[in-house]
Structure formats: structure tokens, C-alpha cells
Motif scaffolding. Structure first.
Motif, mmCIF file in Angstrom:
data_model
loop_
_atom_site.group_PDB
_atom_site.id
_atom_site.type_symbol
_atom_site.label_atom_id
_atom_site.label_comp_id
_atom_site.label_asym_id
_atom_site.label_seq_id
_atom_site.Cartn_x
_atom_site.Cartn_y
_atom_site.Cartn_z
ATOM 1 N N VAL A 1 -5.815 -2.462 -1.828
ATOM 2 C CA VAL A 1 -5.237 -3.303 -2.871
ATOM 3 C C VAL A 1 -4.574 -2.424 -3.919
ATOM 4 O O VAL A 1 -5.070 -1.339 -4.234
ATOM 5 N N ASN A 2 -3.452 -2.866 -4.420
ATOM 6 C CA ASN A 2 -2.817 -2.217 -5.561
ATOM 7 C C ASN A 2 -3.412 -2.849 -6.811
ATOM 8 O O ASN A 2 -3.024 -3.947 -7.214
ATOM 9 N N LEU A 3 -4.371 -2.194 -7.418
ATOM 10 C CA LEU A 3 -5.129 -2.793 -8.509
ATOM 11 C C LEU A 3 -4.267 -3.071 -9.739
ATOM 12 O O LEU A 3 -4.571 -3.978 -10.516
ATOM 13 N N ARG A 4 -3.220 -2.332 -9.911
ATOM 14 C CA ARG A 4 -2.398 -2.509 -11.115
ATOM 15 C C ARG A 4 -1.502 -3.737 -11.006
ATOM 16 O O ARG A 4 -1.330 -4.469 -11.986
ATOM 17 N N ASP A 5 -0.942 -3.996 -9.804
ATOM 18 C CA ASP A 5 0.104 -5.014 -9.696
ATOM 19 C C ASP A 5 -0.225 -6.182 -8.774
ATOM 20 O O ASP A 5 0.426 -7.221 -8.845
ATOM 21 N N ASP A 6 -1.198 -6.051 -7.905
ATOM 22 C CA ASP A 6 -1.446 -7.062 -6.870
ATOM 23 C C ASP A 6 -2.556 -8.013 -7.319
ATOM 24 O O ASP A 6 -3.737 -7.789 -7.063
ATOM 25 N N ARG A 7 -2.179 -9.129 -7.977
ATOM 26 C CA ARG A 7 -3.176 -10.086 -8.460
ATOM 27 C C ARG A 7 -3.889 -10.769 -7.305
ATOM 28 O O ARG A 7 -5.108 -10.947 -7.329
ATOM 29 N N ASP A 8 -3.138 -11.175 -6.279
ATOM 30 C CA ASP A 8 -3.754 -11.855 -5.139
ATOM 31 C C ASP A 8 -4.764 -10.942 -4.451
ATOM 32 O O ASP A 8 -5.835 -11.382 -4.012
ATOM 33 N N GLY A 9 -4.419 -9.659 -4.366
ATOM 34 C CA GLY A 9 -5.348 -8.709 -3.763
ATOM 35 C C GLY A 9 -6.628 -8.568 -4.583
ATOM 36 O O GLY A 9 -7.725 -8.453 -4.034
ATOM 37 N N ALA A 10 -6.489 -8.597 -5.922
ATOM 38 C CA ALA A 10 -7.664 -8.503 -6.790
ATOM 39 C C ALA A 10 -8.551 -9.735 -6.633
ATOM 40 O O ALA A 10 -9.791 -9.634 -6.622
ATOM 41 N N VAL A 11 -7.939 -10.918 -6.490
ATOM 42 C CA VAL A 11 -8.716 -12.142 -6.285
ATOM 43 C C VAL A 11 -9.458 -12.083 -4.953
ATOM 44 O O VAL A 11 -10.639 -12.442 -4.857
ATOM 45 N N ALA A 12 -8.772 -11.621 -3.911
ATOM 46 C CA ALA A 12 -9.407 -11.517 -2.592
ATOM 47 C C ALA A 12 -10.561 -10.507 -2.629
ATOM 48 O O ALA A 12 -11.604 -10.717 -1.989
ATOM 49 N N LEU A 13 -10.379 -9.409 -3.366
ATOM 50 C CA LEU A 13 -11.445 -8.412 -3.481
ATOM 51 C C LEU A 13 -12.660 -9.011 -4.185
ATOM 52 O O LEU A 13 -13.796 -8.787 -3.763
ATOM 53 N N ARG A 14 -12.435 -9.798 -5.226
ATOM 54 C CA ARG A 14 -13.566 -10.424 -5.918
ATOM 55 C C ARG A 14 -14.320 -11.364 -4.976
ATOM 56 O O ARG A 14 -15.547 -11.412 -4.995
ATOM 57 N N ARG A 15 -13.602 -12.110 -4.148
ATOM 58 C CA ARG A 15 -14.267 -13.006 -3.202
ATOM 59 C C ARG A 15 -15.095 -12.220 -2.187
ATOM 60 O O ARG A 15 -16.208 -12.624 -1.826
ATOM 61 N N LEU A 16 -14.558 -11.089 -1.741
ATOM 62 C CA LEU A 16 -15.303 -10.238 -0.813
ATOM 63 C C LEU A 16 -16.570 -9.707 -1.480
ATOM 64 O O LEU A 16 -17.651 -9.668 -0.867
ATOM 65 N N ILE A 17 -16.453 -9.303 -2.740
ATOM 66 C CA ILE A 17 -17.614 -8.800 -3.474
ATOM 67 C C ILE A 17 -18.671 -9.890 -3.598
ATOM 68 O O ILE A 17 -19.867 -9.647 -3.385
ATOM 69 N N GLU A 18 -18.245 -11.115 -3.932
ATOM 70 C CA GLU A 18 -19.204 -12.207 -4.086
ATOM 71 C C GLU A 18 -19.912 -12.502 -2.773
ATOM 72 O O GLU A 18 -21.132 -12.692 -2.740
ATOM 73 N N ARG A 19 -19.171 -12.523 -1.668
ATOM 74 C CA ARG A 19 -19.799 -12.757 -0.357
ATOM 75 C C ARG A 19 -20.792 -11.653 -0.032
ATOM 76 O O ARG A 19 -21.886 -11.905 0.501
ATOM 77 N N SER A 20 -20.423 -10.430 -0.342
ATOM 78 C CA SER A 20 -21.287 -9.297 -0.030
ATOM 79 C C SER A 20 -22.571 -9.348 -0.850
ATOM 80 O O SER A 20 -23.660 -9.040 -0.339
ATOM 81 N N ILE A 21 -22.471 -9.742 -2.115
ATOM 82 C CA ILE A 21 -23.663 -9.830 -2.958
ATOM 83 C C ILE A 21 -24.572 -10.952 -2.481
ATOM 84 O O ILE A 21 -25.806 -10.824 -2.486
ATOM 85 N N ARG A 22 -23.973 -12.054 -2.036
ATOM 86 C CA ARG A 22 -24.799 -13.169 -1.563
ATOM 87 C C ARG A 22 -25.541 -12.822 -0.272
ATOM 88 O O ARG A 22 -26.470 -13.530 0.113
ATOM 89 N N ASP A 23 -25.164 -11.733 0.381
ATOM 90 C CA ASP A 23 -25.868 -11.278 1.579
ATOM 91 C C ASP A 23 -27.008 -10.318 1.257
ATOM 92 O O ASP A 23 -27.773 -9.955 2.154
#
Length: 816
Positions: free
Chosen positions: A312-334
Motif C-alpha cells: 500500500v502507498n500509505l501517503r496517497d492510497d486511501r482505499d489501500g489504507a481502508v483495506a489494510l485496516r479491515r485486514l488488521i481487524e480480521r487478524s485481531i478477531r482471530d
């Protein structure tokens, strides 16, 4: 069922005969808890049993037999367990105990190193006083932070649950690792808010650690995520070990630079986070596509579960940042603690929420006690267990073993770490060989945030083993990790190497030598000879050089002289290295091993002799078999001779072959206690820690200092050889201990008679101590009518202050 029938039944189930446990002592059933191995075997443990006087089964030890649930349930169904008082099931494969209502008399229960996910104490099991649960990797209830505190904390936890009920908490830590400049702070902000403005590369550089709290409520159940952003500068690495925890989600952020310390961070995560899940994230800069050897990385680091990194391009890619947050949430719920939640006493949750609502970096300990009192937790001992739990959790910091710092509860860990790292940054930029003075502190901590807390923050830096006060110059502090990379100009290790000892690592954490220098700076040669990866220590004419080689993953101790003084000095340094290494979670892939050189005629003339591992020497010593030198196949080495050739402590042997330590100035305080009284040992050691502020060199010694594989009798004799004060923690368990009676007390009494030591009895609980034919002649520090266990905590503090004054007088310190 008759005793013989019970034992035969057990034999038929196990396929091997059980053995009677030793019956010595005032309470034989307790002896069954100790594990014994099959004679001549390093792996086979003996099943043991203990019987009541009428033949009923009283104790059972089935440790290390690899029992699964089905096998244990079969045993529990066939044996009469209604009068069982002691049960040891350590090191098996049990995931859940059957109904324990048929064991109402159980007092000792060891379930360490199994596969439990939760343990609840049945209401009818009121007699259970000693419980061990450590080593159950997926255990969430009780929380690991309580388990880590030991059996007394566990008992308190279950008492709290029984009194007030419990609440299930869903929370987890996400820890962001990576080199400086990789974008960790940007990642932390984007996870919190995908539209957040990226930080300034210079102004917003993370100083040490930043912690953010994020409530995630999109999906039930809601949970709290604590985001830990770790500074990537090497100067910050020394304190990461205090906050990298298991059962967390780790994100390793990289941006494809060739010089990134990729393996270092992966190994750090494994050695501290153990089996915590790890996400690999690439911060894409520009159009360059990352090319990571994922198959090799997943093979070498099993905590990496995804087949591809998240790019993900953390500076410019908003959609990528949203997808990363969803991945983090799924991983924590495991994570295990989220799947089941962590069950904690209700009042603990109330206190924690009250603390989180306070808008302050820290509060006095008295305020914490007031909040506990308002929540209904009034006893100071219960408050202590709660505060230790919150400290281990990383929510708040409280260092109860440091006088001057123990009256403060730090609510924002970043407040403390930022202060520490500001000093380190200032010292590094100043370029004065890791030196700083009070004037430097005035320059760095001049703001209102820190100006009233110089002493507390300096104590914190010493607790982190980052610096020490140089004895040769008043007001000068030295940070060993900021020393020059190379030895002082003109330094050469002179003469031949007579004694040497290696520590070989498969992964070597940073700053081991720096921490050793802080711990043993009083033993440095004068003037000090030290650099970032080495130092020379000296005492009683002996010299030992310690070298750290990250390329070879090795620490080498060598002396240019032999004899007792050199061995003693090597032993002193080795004990501290052992203590440092015990703080790392080494596993079967990342190991540390002592290596001892062969002393045959061939090896003596070789620049690199054959080295025997300490584990192989320990096995050979137990079996009585020699080991073959690989440089001289005709030479068969004896483990005992090799160990005695390096260490002053005799590692066993026949009568008449013992090695006496050279006479040295008595400087130890020896504590004799029963293991059942460990809580009183810790209280005593906490107060003895205050002696570090006086100009006397005193070492507090108890049998927890004995290393695995050491000969305990010789280790105790070696400690007594330097003992000036012997403290007796007198309880019924102390008086009933055969070990104290036959091993410790005769040697301690002889020490007093021959060299004028001082014995200080501390009467904790009522006993017949004052009727003892020999011990009654020693004046106790407190009269029998003021037993320590009957005093309030404030009265206990007064007693310990009096004890410290007496000890200072023994060591010739004028404390008027």
C-alpha cells in the motif's frame, strides 16, 4: 479401592509402573509434586504416587507422560480421587480437565505446559491453595498476565471472581515494527483515520514509543485496539523488550530499501512475541514493485501466514489504507483472547476504566489506592495484585521494586519513554562517547512536563539498564550502548588466554554487553576499558575481557590468568549473562548455549579449540560418561573436569575433591526461607534493594540464584563463603523444612562461628523458634508478640527500615 488395587490400575493404564514419592518431611503428600526422572535418562519422567496412612490415594504425579484428554479422563474415571490432595499433570497434552467436583480435597494442582485455553475454579474446590498454569500458550482465562505473577496471584484472582463476578473484555495490542523512515507513524495514523494527514518526516519522528487507543465498533462484539508505534532508530531498541508481548498482532513495515534490518525485526518479533501473528506490510514509494522472497520468509518465520505481503502507498492510497485496516481487524478477531475474550474480575475493569479517564501522565500511588478503595478493593495486597496485572498488561507502568519510583503510577507509558529517549538522542548527537551530565538533563528536561521528576526518570533509565552513574566522576552518567564502536586506541588484550567461556546464539539480541556493563560497572577496571561491544572487568587481581561479535553471534569471556579469583570473576559475569538471557523467549530455533573449550594437549595449542556445549556436558555428567574431543579423537574429556576448569563452583564430585573458594571479603546477604513463603522473600528483597543507594557493595542471595544443572550444595557453600548477614524468614514451613535443617542451617551456623557473621531471624508467623536449642540464642529482629504477618503494611515498612539500619551497621555504614 485398596492402595494396591489403585496402583495396579494405574500401571495398567500407563503401561509403566508408578513409583512411591519420597515420604520425608512434615507433609509427605507435598513431595509428590516434585518431578523425578528415570535414572540415567534425560527424557523419561517417573510417574509417582503418595498414600494416606490408611492406604487411600493422596497424591499423583503424571508429569511429562504426554497424556491427552481421553487418557486422563480414563484415569480420572477409574481411580478414587475423592481424597486426592496433590495432582501434577505438568507437560502433557491436556486441553480441558474433567469435572473436578470429585476432587474436593485438592490443595496442589500443577497444569503447566499443557494445551488449556481456559481454566475455571469450581465453586466447591475451596481447599486449592497452590495452582500452576504457566506454559499453556493459548490460555486466555485466567489472563496470561495473572498467570505470569505466580500461584499467589492466581489464588487472589479466583477469590476476586468468586466475590464480585467477572466481565469479559475484548482487547488486543497491535505493535508496529520497522526501521526508521519506513512510515510506521503514517501507518498508525492511517489505521486510526484513513483521511489523516501524513506526519512531517522530521518533526513527527517517533521518539521511542507512541501508543494510541482505538475503539472498533463496526462489528459485534466491539473491541479496543491499542496501537503501539515503535521508534526505529537503533538507540531506541534497548527498551523494546519491555513492551513487545505475546498474544499480540505485529505489523512489520518495510519500504524495499536494501539496507533494511528485515531479519532483525522478524527475529525480535519471534523471540518476544513468540507465536503471535505477524503481517508483512510494504509501504510502496513511487512505482517500484516489492520483490520479497515470501516462500523463504514463511519457511524461516512461521508467524508470517499470508503468502503475499500487503502492499500500500500509505501517503496517497486511501482505499489501500481502508483495506489494510479491515485486514488488521480480521487478524485481531482471530487472536485467542479475542475469540474467547478475557474474563477478569468486575472491580478490576471498573478501576482500569477510572484510570483511563484521568487526564494525566501519572498519578501518585496514593491516588491509585483511593480509586481501588472507592471500587471496593480495600486490602493493599489485593491492590498490589491488580497493579501488577495492569503493569504486565502494558496498560500502565509501576515499578514497585525501585525505591523512589514505586510511589508513582505512570498512566501514559509514552510520557516516560519519550523523556528517556530525549536524553538518549541528546547524548548521541552530542557525540561525547555516551556521556551525559546533570547539565544535559537540565537542557533536555527543562519543560514543565519533566522538570519535577529528574530523580524518578533517572531511576527509570537505570531500570531499563540504559545508563549508570560513573563512580570516577561526580554527576557523570554513561550510556554503554552509545560508546564508541571500537576499543580505546592502543588497547591490546595482553598475554595468553588461560580461561575462556563462549555464549553461542542463533539470534543475538542487541545491547547485551551494554546491559552487562550497567549491571557490573563496579567491576570495570580502573580506568575503565570499555566500548560498545566489549569491556574488561577486574577484581582481586583477576581480569576478564568480554567481547560481543554480532557477525559470529557470540559473546566470549576470557581471562589471562587462572585460579580461583579468575574463575570466580567469570562465574559472576556468567550469572549476569544468564539472567539477561533468561529475559528472552528463546525457542527450538533461536537458541543460546554456553560453550566450554576442551583442554587437551592438542586444543591448548589451537587458536580455535574444540568447544563442548553446556547441555552436552550436563548430560555427560549425569550419565557419568566421557565426551570425545573432535580435534583430538584419542582424548575423552570428563564433564566435571571441564566445568571445574572454568567455574569456581564445584559441579559435583566425590568427597575429598571439592574445590574451596578463595577467601574474599564477606559481602553477601544470605536469605534462608521455605519456598511456601516466596511472597515474604519478595517483600524482603524489595526492601533490601534500598541498599543500592549506599556506598557499600552488597549482594542479596537466595536459592533462586542456583542455575539449572548447578550443584545446589556447592552453590550454597560458595554463597555462604561471602556471607556477612544471614536473614531467616521464620514460619511453620521454615521450621518444618528438612532442607533448611540439614543443609542450610548447619553451614550458616558454622559461618557465624568461624568468621563472625550475623544471623537476623525475622518472625513472620507463630512457631517454636524461640525454643530451638541453637537458634533461640540469636536475637530476632521483632519480638514474638509482633509477628510480621500480623502487622499492617505500614507497620511492616517500619520494621523493614529498622532491619536495613541494622544491616548497614553490620557493614560498617554510619546511618545516624
Amino acid at each position: 479401592m485398596a492402595a494396591a488395587a489403585s496402583i495396579n490400575q494405574l500401571k495398567s493404564i500407563l503401561g509403566i509402573p508408578p513409583h512411591p514419592a519420597p515420604a520425608h518431611g512434615h507433609e509427605p503428600v507435598r513431595n509428590v509434586m516434585a518431578c523425578r526422572r528415570e535414572p540415567g535418562s534425560d527424557t523419561t519422567w517417573l510417574p509417582q504416587y503418595a498414600l494416606h496412612a490408611d492406604g487411600a490415594l493422596a497424591g499423583l504425579n503424571l508429569a511429562g507422560l504426554e497424556l491427552d484428554d481421553q487418557q486422563w479422563q480414563k484415569i480420572a474415571a477409574l481411580l478414587p480421587l475423592d481424597r486426592l490432595e496433590a495432582l501434577n499433570l505438568r507437560k502433557n497434552n491436556i486441553t480441558a480437565l474433567p469435572d473436578m467436583d470429585n476432587m474436593p480435597n485438592l490443595r496442589y494442582l500443577d497444569l503447566s505446559d499443557n494445551r488449556l485455553t481456559e481454566f475455571a475454579l469450581p465453586e466447591g474446590l475451596n481447599k486449592l491453595e497452590h495452582l500452576w498454569l504457566q506454559g499453556n500458550a493459548d490460555l486466555t482465562t485466567p489472563p496470561p498476565e495473572v498467570v505470569r505473577q505466580g500461584r499467589f496471584a492466581l489464588r487472589n484472582y479466583f477469590n476476586e471472581i468468586a466475590e464480585q463476578g467477572s466481565e469479559v473484555v475484548y482487547e488486543a495490542k497491535m505493535l508496529i515494527l520497522g526501521d526508521a523512515g519506513a512510515g510506521k507513524t503514517t501507518l498508525a495514523r492511517k489505521v486510526e483515520d484513513p483521511d489523516a494527514t501524513p506526519p512531517d518526516a522530521v518533526e513527527d519522528t517517533t521518539k521511542g514509543i507512541e501508543v494510541k487507543k482505538l475503539q472498533l465498533t463496526d462489528t459485534a462484539p466491539a473491541f479496543t485496539m491499542h496501537i503501539w508505534d515503535f521508534g526505529g532508530q537503533e538507540v531506541y531498541h534497548a527498551t523494546h523488550r519491555f513492551f513487545l508481548t505475546k498474544k499480540s498482532l505485529y505489523l512489520l513495515l518495510c519500504d524495499g530499501r536494501k539496507e533494511e534490518q528485515f531479519d532483525y525485526w522478524l527475529q525480535m518479533q519471534e523471540i518476544y512475541g513468540q507465536d503471535s501473528r505477524l503481517l508483512l506490510v510494504v509501504n510502496q514509494k513511487g512505482t517500484m514493485q516489492p520483490n520479497l522472497p515470501m516462500n523463504d520468509l514463511r519457511r524461516d518465520y512461521p508467524n508470517i501466514q499470508e503468502s503475499r505481503p500487503t502492499v500500500v502507498n500509505l501517503r496517497d492510497d486511501r482505499d489501500g489504507a481502508v483495506a489494510l485496516r479491515r485486514l488488521i481487524e480480521r487478524s485481531i478477531r482471530d487472536l485467542p483472547q479475542f475469540v474467547r475474550g478475557e474474563r477478569v474480575p468486575k472491580k478490576w475493569v471498573v478501576v482500569r476504566r477510572r484510570l483511563e479517564e484521568i487526564d494525566a501522565d501519572h498519578i501518585p500511588l496514593a491516588d491509585f489506592r483511593r480509586i481501588c478503595n472507592e471500587a471496593g478493593i480495600k486490602e493493599k495486597e489485593r491492590q498490589k495484585y491488580l497493579l501488577d496485572f495492569l503493569h504486565d498488561l502494558g496498560a500502565f507502568l509501576h515499578f514497585r521494586d525501585i525505591a523512589g519510583l514505586n510511589q508513582m503510577v505512570i498512566l501514559r507509558p509514552a510520557w516516560a519513554t519519550r523523556a528517556v529517549y530525549n536524553v538518549l538522542d541528546h547524548t548521541r548527537k552530542k557525540g561525547d562517547n555516551g556521556h551525559f551530565t546533570r547539565a544535559d538533563l537540565d537542557a533536555v528536561w527543562h519543560c514543565a512536563e519533566y522538570e519535577d521528576y529528574f530523580e524518578e526518570l533517572l531511576l527509570l533509565m537505570e531500570k531499563f539498564e540504559l545508563c549508570y552513574l560513573a563512580p570516577e566522576q561526580k554527576g557523570l552518567y554513561i550510556v554503554p550502548s552509545l560508546l564508541p564502536d571500537d576499543p580505546p586506541e592502543g588497547y591490546i588484550w595482553g598475554g595468553s588466554t588461560v580461561l575462556q567461556l563462549h555464549y553461542q546464539y542463533t539470534f543475538m539480541p542487541k545491547d547485551i554487553i551494554a546491559r552487562l556493563i550497567v549491571r557490573q560497572h563496579h567491576l570495570l577496571e580502573s580506568p575503565p576499558v570499555m566500548w560498545k561491544r566489549g569491556a574488561v572487568f577486574g577484581e582481586n587481581g583477576a581480569r576478564v575481557e568480554v567481547l560481543e561479535s554480532h557477525r559470529d553471534k557470540r559473546i566470549t569471556l576470557r581471562s589471562d590468568s587462572g585460579g580461583g579469583h579468575a574463575k570466580e570473576l567469570i562465574g559472576t559475569i556468567a550469572r549476569d549473562l544468564d539472567a539477561i538471557n533468561r529475559g528472552f523467549h528463546f525457542n527450538e530455533r533461536m537458541l543460546v548455549e554456553q560453550k566450554i573449550p576442551c583442554h587437551c594437549a592438542v586444543c591448548k595449542d589451537l587458536p580455535v579449540p574444540h568447544f563442548f556445549s553446556r547441555s552436552s556436558l550436563d548430560r555427560a555428567e549425569r550419565s557419568g560418561k566421557p565426551l570425545q574431543c573432535q580435534q583430538n579423537l584419542d582424548y575423552m574429556a570428563h564433564a566435571r573436569e571441564l566445568l571445574d576448569g572454568v567455574f569456581a563452583e564445584k559441579m559435583g564430585g566425590e568427597p575429598g575433591n571439592s574445590t574451596k573458594l578463595p577467601p574474599t571479603a564477606a559481602k553477601k546477604i544470605f536469605i534462608s526461607y521455605a519456598h511456601e513463603d516466596a511472597v515474604w522473600l519478595e517483600k524482603t528483597k524489595t526492601h533490601l534493594g534500598s541498599l543500592q543507594h549506599f556506598d557499600i557493595e552488597v549482594e542479596v542471595w537466595d536459592d533462586s540464584r542456583i542455575r539449572t544443572g548447578d550443584n545446589w550444595k556447592v552453590a550454597i557453600e560458595a554463597a555462604l563463603a561471602e556471607t556477612k548477614v544471614g536473614i531467616l524468614l521464620v514460619t511453620p514451613d521454615f521450621m518444618a523444612s528438612k532442607f533448611i535443617k540439614t543443609e542450610e542451617m548447619p553451614a550458616l551456623l558454622e559461618k557465624v562461628e568461624t568468621s563472625g557473621g550475623r544471623i537476623m531471624p525475622v518472625l513472620i508467623r507463630d512457631t517454636i523458634f524461640t525454643m530451638h536449642p541453637k537458634l533461640r540464642h540469636f536475637q530476632s529482629l521483632n519480638p514474638p508478640e509482633k509477628l510480621l504477618a500480623s502487622l499492617s503494611e505500614a507497620e511492616q515498612d517500619v520494621f523493614f527500615v529498622t532491619m536495613l539500619k541494622d544491616i548497614l551497621a553490620v557493614f560498617g555504614h554510619d546511618n545516624r
